[in-house]
Design a protein around this motif. Structure first.
Motif, short mmCIF file in Angstrom:
data_model
loop_
_atom_site.label_atom_id
_atom_site.label_comp_id
_atom_site.label_asym_id
_atom_site.label_seq_id
_atom_site.Cartn_x
_atom_site.Cartn_y
_atom_site.Cartn_z
N HIS A 92 0.84 -1.22 0.00
CA HIS A 92 0.00 0.00 0.00
C HIS A 92 0.87 1.27 0.00
O HIS A 92 0.54 2.24 -0.68
N ARG A 93 1.98 1.24 0.72
CA ARG A 93 2.87 2.42 0.75
C ARG A 93 3.46 2.68 -0.62
O ARG A 93 3.47 3.80 -1.11
N ALA A 94 3.95 1.62 -1.25
CA ALA A 94 4.63 1.79 -2.54
C ALA A 94 3.62 2.00 -3.68
O ALA A 94 3.91 2.70 -4.64
N GLY A 95 2.45 1.41 -3.56
CA GLY A 95 1.47 1.46 -4.66
C GLY A 95 0.60 2.70 -4.63
O GLY A 95 0.06 3.11 -5.66
N GLY A 96 0.45 3.29 -3.44
CA GLY A 96 -0.32 4.52 -3.33
C GLY A 96 -1.80 4.31 -3.09
O GLY A 96 -2.30 3.19 -3.03
N ILE A 97 -2.50 5.43 -3.02
CA ILE A 97 -3.89 5.49 -2.56
C ILE A 97 -4.89 4.79 -3.50
O ILE A 97 -5.96 4.36 -3.07
N ASP A 98 -4.53 4.68 -4.77
CA ASP A 98 -5.48 4.05 -5.72
C ASP A 98 -5.81 2.62 -5.32
O ASP A 98 -6.92 2.13 -5.55
N ILE A 99 -4.82 1.93 -4.72
CA ILE A 99 -5.06 0.54 -4.31
C ILE A 99 -6.09 0.51 -3.19
O ILE A 99 -7.07 -0.25 -3.24
N LEU A 100 -5.91 1.38 -2.21
CA LEU A 100 -6.85 1.41 -1.07
C LEU A 100 -8.24 1.84 -1.53
O LEU A 100 -9.26 1.28 -1.09
N ASP A 101 -8.30 2.80 -2.44
CA ASP A 101 -9.61 3.25 -2.96
C ASP A 101 -10.36 2.08 -3.59
O ASP A 101 -11.56 1.91 -3.39
N GLU A 102 -9.62 1.27 -4.35
CA GLU A 102 -10.28 0.15 -5.00
C GLU A 102 -10.67 -0.93 -3.99
O GLU A 102 -11.72 -1.56 -4.12
N CYS A 103 -9.82 -1.12 -2.99
CA CYS A 103 -10.17 -2.07 -1.91
C CYS A 103 -11.47 -1.64 -1.24
O CYS A 103 -12.33 -2.46 -0.94
N ARG A 104 -11.60 -0.34 -1.00
CA ARG A 104 -12.82 0.17 -0.36
C ARG A 104 -14.04 -0.09 -1.23
O ARG A 104 -15.10 -0.48 -0.73
N ARG A 105 -13.87 0.10 -2.53
CA ARG A 105 -15.01 -0.15 -3.44
C ARG A 105 -15.40 -1.63 -3.41
O ARG A 105 -16.59 -1.95 -3.42
N ILE A 106 -14.41 -2.50 -3.37
CA ILE A 106 -14.69 -3.95 -3.31
C ILE A 106 -15.45 -4.26 -2.02
O ILE A 106 -16.43 -5.00 -2.02
N ARG A 107 -15.01 -3.67 -0.93
CA ARG A 107 -15.68 -3.91 0.36
C ARG A 107 -17.12 -3.43 0.33
O ARG A 107 -18.02 -4.07 0.86
N ASN A 108 -17.34 -2.29 -0.30
CA ASN A 108 -18.71 -1.77 -0.38
C ASN A 108 -19.60 -2.69 -1.22
O ASN A 108 -20.79 -2.81 -0.98
N ARG A 109 -18.97 -3.33 -2.19
CA ARG A 109 -19.72 -4.20 -3.11
C ARG A 109 -19.98 -5.57 -2.48
O ARG A 109 -21.09 -6.07 -2.49
N GLN A 110 -18.93 -6.18 -1.96
CA GLN A 110 -19.06 -7.59 -1.54
C GLN A 110 -18.84 -7.84 -0.05
O GLN A 110 -18.92 -8.97 0.41
N GLY A 111 -18.51 -6.80 0.70
CA GLY A 111 -18.18 -7.00 2.12
C GLY A 111 -16.75 -7.49 2.24
O GLY A 111 -15.97 -7.38 1.29
#
Ligand code: AR6
Length: 168
Positions: A37-56
């Motif tokens: 997450h540190r090296a990849g930046g915020i886009d990874i976390l944003d997408e993780c959040r979207r996945i969580r909103n979609r599927q838990g």
């Protein structure tokens, strides 16, 4: 599939996909998860959040994919390893599922090279020797027309030695 062993930091590896040893929340943590997450930046976390909103949350042994953000890879495949509690049969199966489901997901994305960390062998305390054997068996048994190379990325000396022996 060709199998390679590299000692080092998975965020520096050139590969179509890199696998993250995540937790069920998908919202980041320490160890390799923190490094990605540190090296990849915020886009990874944003997408993780979207996945969580979609599927838990992501269940143990399952895998989801996001962008790799600033990393040179195309994808990060997040899989959730089991915490070792000494239930060998159950926890071994769950760890095998992590490798299998990550490879299946990679195949569906037309990934040619995929890099795995030593899932569950850090904070989750899975015995390294057993974890290595499961990882190597699962990869060797996975027959793919799509994936050409699997890279095991070992961060610590102990895992490197274990994988060297297993792959000899
Ligand atoms: N590159 C490659 N491997 C690494 C790196 C790195 N940069 N950093 C650590 N490792 P761990 P787990 C190795 O604890 O046991 C997180 O907080 C490390 O030496 O990262 O599956 C998650 O959010 C070890 O061999 O993952 C979860 O809450 C391996 O990566 C929890 O930890 C796995 O260690 C998951 O625990």
């Amino acid at each position: 599939m060709k199998i390679e062993l590299i000692k080092g930091d998975i965020t520096k590896i050139k590969s179509d996909a890199i696998v993250n040893a995540a937790n069920s929340s998908l919202l980041g943590g320490g160890g390799v998860d923190g490094a990605i997450h540190r090296a990849g930046g915020i886009d990874i976390l944003d997408e993780c959040r979207r996945i969580r909103n979609r599927q838990g949350k992501c269940n143990i042994g399952e895998a989801v994919v996001t962008t790799a953000g600033n990393l040179s890879a195309k994808y990060v495949i997040h899989t959730v390893g089991p915490v070792w509690n000494g239930h060998e049969e159950k926890e071994s199966k769950l760890l095998a599922n992590c490798y299998h489901n990550s490879l299946k997901l990679a195949e569906s994305l037309d990934v040619k090279t995929i890099a795995f960390p030593n899932i569950s062998t850090g904070v989750y305390r899975f015995p390294k020797e057993l974890a290595g054997k499961i990882a190597v068996d699962e990869v060797r048994n996975f027959k793919s027309e799509v994936i050409e190379k699997v890279i095991f990325v070992c961060f610590d000396d102990e895992n490197e030695l274990i994988y060297k022996k297993l792959l000899d």
